[in-house]
Design a protein around this motif. Structure first.
Motif, PDB file in Angstrom:
ATOM      1  N   LEU A  53       0.825  -1.204   0.000  1.00  0.00           N
ATOM      2  CA  LEU A  53       0.000   0.000   0.000  1.00  0.00           C
ATOM      3  C   LEU A  53       0.863   1.260   0.000  1.00  0.00           C
ATOM      4  O   LEU A  53       0.656   2.169  -0.828  1.00  0.00           O
ATOM      5  CB  LEU A  53      -0.917  -0.003   1.231  1.00  0.00           C
ATOM      6  CG  LEU A  53      -1.751   1.256   1.477  1.00  0.00           C
ATOM      7  CD1 LEU A  53      -2.813   1.407   0.401  1.00  0.00           C
ATOM      8  CD2 LEU A  53      -2.401   1.219   2.864  1.00  0.00           C
ATOM      9  N   ALA A 164     -11.186   9.574   5.289  1.00  0.00           N
ATOM     10  CA  ALA A 164     -10.604   8.319   5.772  1.00  0.00           C
ATOM     11  C   ALA A 164     -10.188   8.437   7.233  1.00  0.00           C
ATOM     12  O   ALA A 164     -10.359   7.497   8.017  1.00  0.00           O
ATOM     13  CB  ALA A 164      -9.407   7.934   4.910  1.00  0.00           C
ATOM     14  N   SER A 171     -14.803   2.711  11.564  1.00  0.00           N
ATOM     15  CA  SER A 171     -14.445   1.453  10.918  1.00  0.00           C
ATOM     16  C   SER A 171     -13.067   1.575  10.279  1.00  0.00           C
ATOM     17  O   SER A 171     -12.877   2.359   9.333  1.00  0.00           O
ATOM     18  CB  SER A 171     -15.482   1.083   9.846  1.00  0.00           C
ATOM     19  OG  SER A 171     -15.040  -0.012   9.078  1.00  0.00           O
ATOM     20  N   ILE A 173     -11.612  -0.782   8.560  1.00  0.00           N
ATOM     21  CA  ILE A 173     -11.703  -1.373   7.228  1.00  0.00           C
ATOM     22  C   ILE A 173     -12.183  -0.345   6.211  1.00  0.00           C
ATOM     23  O   ILE A 173     -11.670  -0.269   5.087  1.00  0.00           O
ATOM     24  CB  ILE A 173     -12.648  -2.592   7.242  1.00  0.00           C
ATOM     25  CG1 ILE A 173     -12.089  -3.700   8.136  1.00  0.00           C
ATOM     26  CG2 ILE A 173     -12.843  -3.120   5.820  1.00  0.00           C
ATOM     27  CD1 ILE A 173     -10.757  -4.250   7.697  1.00  0.00           C
ATOM     28  N   ALA A 174     -13.187   0.451   6.599  1.00  0.00           N
ATOM     29  CA  ALA A 174     -13.690   1.487   5.695  1.00  0.00           C
ATOM     30  C   ALA A 174     -12.603   2.509   5.378  1.00  0.00           C
ATOM     31  O   ALA A 174     -12.498   3.002   4.250  1.00  0.00           O
ATOM     32  CB  ALA A 174     -14.907   2.168   6.310  1.00  0.00           C
ATOM     33  N   SER A 175     -11.787   2.832   6.368  1.00  0.00           N
ATOM     34  CA  SER A 175     -10.694   3.772   6.153  1.00  0.00           C
ATOM     35  C   SER A 175      -9.685   3.212   5.156  1.00  0.00           C
ATOM     36  O   SER A 175      -9.247   3.915   4.235  1.00  0.00           O
ATOM     37  CB  SER A 175     -10.008   4.076   7.488  1.00  0.00           C
ATOM     38  OG  SER A 175      -9.051   5.108   7.337  1.00  0.00           O
ATOM     39  N   TYR A 176      -9.319   1.941   5.317  1.00  0.00           N
ATOM     40  CA  TYR A 176      -8.425   1.302   4.349  1.00  0.00           C
ATOM     41  C   TYR A 176      -9.037   1.321   2.955  1.00  0.00           C
ATOM     42  O   TYR A 176      -8.333   1.511   1.949  1.00  0.00           O
ATOM     43  CB  TYR A 176      -8.145  -0.145   4.758  1.00  0.00           C
ATOM     44  CG  TYR A 176      -7.135  -0.306   5.868  1.00  0.00           C
ATOM     45  CD1 TYR A 176      -5.895   0.327   5.805  1.00  0.00           C
ATOM     46  CD2 TYR A 176      -7.400  -1.110   6.974  1.00  0.00           C
ATOM     47  CE1 TYR A 176      -4.964   0.173   6.820  1.00  0.00           C
ATOM     48  CE2 TYR A 176      -6.475  -1.265   7.996  1.00  0.00           C
ATOM     49  CZ  TYR A 176      -5.264  -0.623   7.914  1.00  0.00           C
ATOM     50  OH  TYR A 176      -4.341  -0.771   8.912  1.00  0.00           O
ATOM     51  N   SER A 177     -10.344   1.111   2.873  1.00  0.00           N
ATOM     52  CA  SER A 177     -11.024   1.095   1.579  1.00  0.00           C
ATOM     53  C   SER A 177     -10.897   2.439   0.873  1.00  0.00           C
ATOM     54  O   SER A 177     -10.726   2.501  -0.349  1.00  0.00           O
ATOM     55  CB  SER A 177     -12.498   0.738   1.757  1.00  0.00           C
ATOM     56  OG  SER A 177     -12.642  -0.550   2.338  1.00  0.00           O
ATOM     57  N   ILE A 178     -10.962   3.514   1.643  1.00  0.00           N
ATOM     58  CA  ILE A 178     -10.813   4.846   1.048  1.00  0.00           C
ATOM     59  C   ILE A 178      -9.395   5.049   0.540  1.00  0.00           C
ATOM     60  O   ILE A 178      -9.190   5.611  -0.544  1.00  0.00           O
ATOM     61  CB  ILE A 178     -11.200   5.924   2.070  1.00  0.00           C
ATOM     62  CG1 ILE A 178     -12.685   5.816   2.410  1.00  0.00           C
ATOM     63  CG2 ILE A 178     -10.878   7.324   1.523  1.00  0.00           C
ATOM     64  CD1 ILE A 178     -13.138   6.744   3.519  1.00  0.00           C
ATOM     65  N   LEU A 180      -7.448   2.773  -0.613  1.00  0.00           N
ATOM     66  CA  LEU A 180      -7.365   1.996  -1.855  1.00  0.00           C
ATOM     67  C   LEU A 180      -8.115   2.684  -2.983  1.00  0.00           C
ATOM     68  O   LEU A 180      -7.670   2.674  -4.139  1.00  0.00           O
ATOM     69  CB  LEU A 180      -7.918   0.587  -1.628  1.00  0.00           C
ATOM     70  CG  LEU A 180      -7.101  -0.317  -0.702  1.00  0.00           C
ATOM     71  CD1 LEU A 180      -7.835  -1.634  -0.468  1.00  0.00           C
ATOM     72  CD2 LEU A 180      -5.721  -0.594  -1.298  1.00  0.00           C
ATOM     73  N   LEU A 181      -9.255   3.284  -2.663  1.00  0.00           N
ATOM     74  CA  LEU A 181     -10.044   3.977  -3.685  1.00  0.00           C
ATOM     75  C   LEU A 181      -9.270   5.154  -4.256  1.00  0.00           C
ATOM     76  O   LEU A 181      -9.289   5.393  -5.475  1.00  0.00           O
ATOM     77  CB  LEU A 181     -11.368   4.447  -3.078  1.00  0.00           C
ATOM     78  CG  LEU A 181     -12.316   5.208  -4.027  1.00  0.00           C
ATOM     79  CD1 LEU A 181     -12.728   4.303  -5.190  1.00  0.00           C
ATOM     80  CD2 LEU A 181     -13.544   5.695  -3.277  1.00  0.00           C
TER      81      LEU A 181
END
Length: 202
Positions: A53, A164, A171, A173-178, A180-181
């Motif tokens: 990442l 994020a 969350s 996980i939601a922060s990691y998703s941002i 990645l987005l």
């Protein structure tokens, strides 16, 4: 006055060191026996994912840095110091990266990591905004559309990192998703390149 080529060479060297530092947290602990190796390798997965990442994020910063310097005709002393400040924030990234590698589901490390990315991106935006206001520093073929597109990219990434950071308290996980987005959007769509190429072809 320092040449643009020398500034770029120095910056490339710093980026290379930062990317090299990221891998230092990916290692087998001392004293692990062969029988314990599978378990040790499994325990390294967070460090490996964090390395990937962060490597990509730093790589995107390097690409952006290279593209911005490519739009410049010359540099001045304020740009030199803004560049130093930007490199300082980028070179700090391996530290919060090591924290999320050690505590991947911890809110504090993820918030700290997001703040580090936000700081690096924001210092880059400050430097770019100054350059775009000093038209004598930019090449004559840099269009207002290219400047607006770059401004929009910087601001969008800053907003995404702020979101994020806030989401991490709800969350991780939601922060990691941002994170990645943001990477996907920057890789797939680079609006300033689009304007640049269309201008060249015209």
């Amino acid at each position: 006055m320092m040449s643009k080529a020398r500034l770029e060479a120095f910056s490339d060297g710093v980026f290379a060191i930062v990317i090299t530092l990221l891998i230092l947290d990916v290692h087998i602990p001392r004293g692990v026996s062969y029988e314990e190796l599978p378990h040790a390798l499994a325990g390294m997965i967070p460090n490996i994912l964090t390395y990937i990442l962060s490597f990509i994020i730093v790589g995107l910063y390097w690409i952006s840095h290279h593209q911005i310097l490519g739009m410049m005709e010359k540099i001045n002393r304020p740009i030199m110091w803004m560049n130093i400040l930007g490199l300082m924030t980028v070179s700090f990234i391996p530290f919060p990266a090591s924290l999320i590698g050690e505590f991947p589901m911890g809110r504090l490390p993820v918030v700290f990591y997001g703040c580090s990315l936000l700081t690096a991106n924001f210092t880059g935006f400050i430097a770019w905004y100054y350059m775009s206001r000093c038209r004598q520093l930019l090449r004559h073929d840099v269009t207002p559309q290219m400047i607006r597109a770059m401004n929009l990219t910087f601001l969008s990434v800053n907003v995404a990192y702020l979101v994020a950071i806030g989401v991490a308290f709800l969350s991780v996980i939601a922060s990691y998703s941002i994170f990645l987005l943001v990477i996907l959007l920057l890789i797939v769509r680079k609006p300033w390149e689009k304007h640049h190429h269309s201008h060249k072809s015209g």
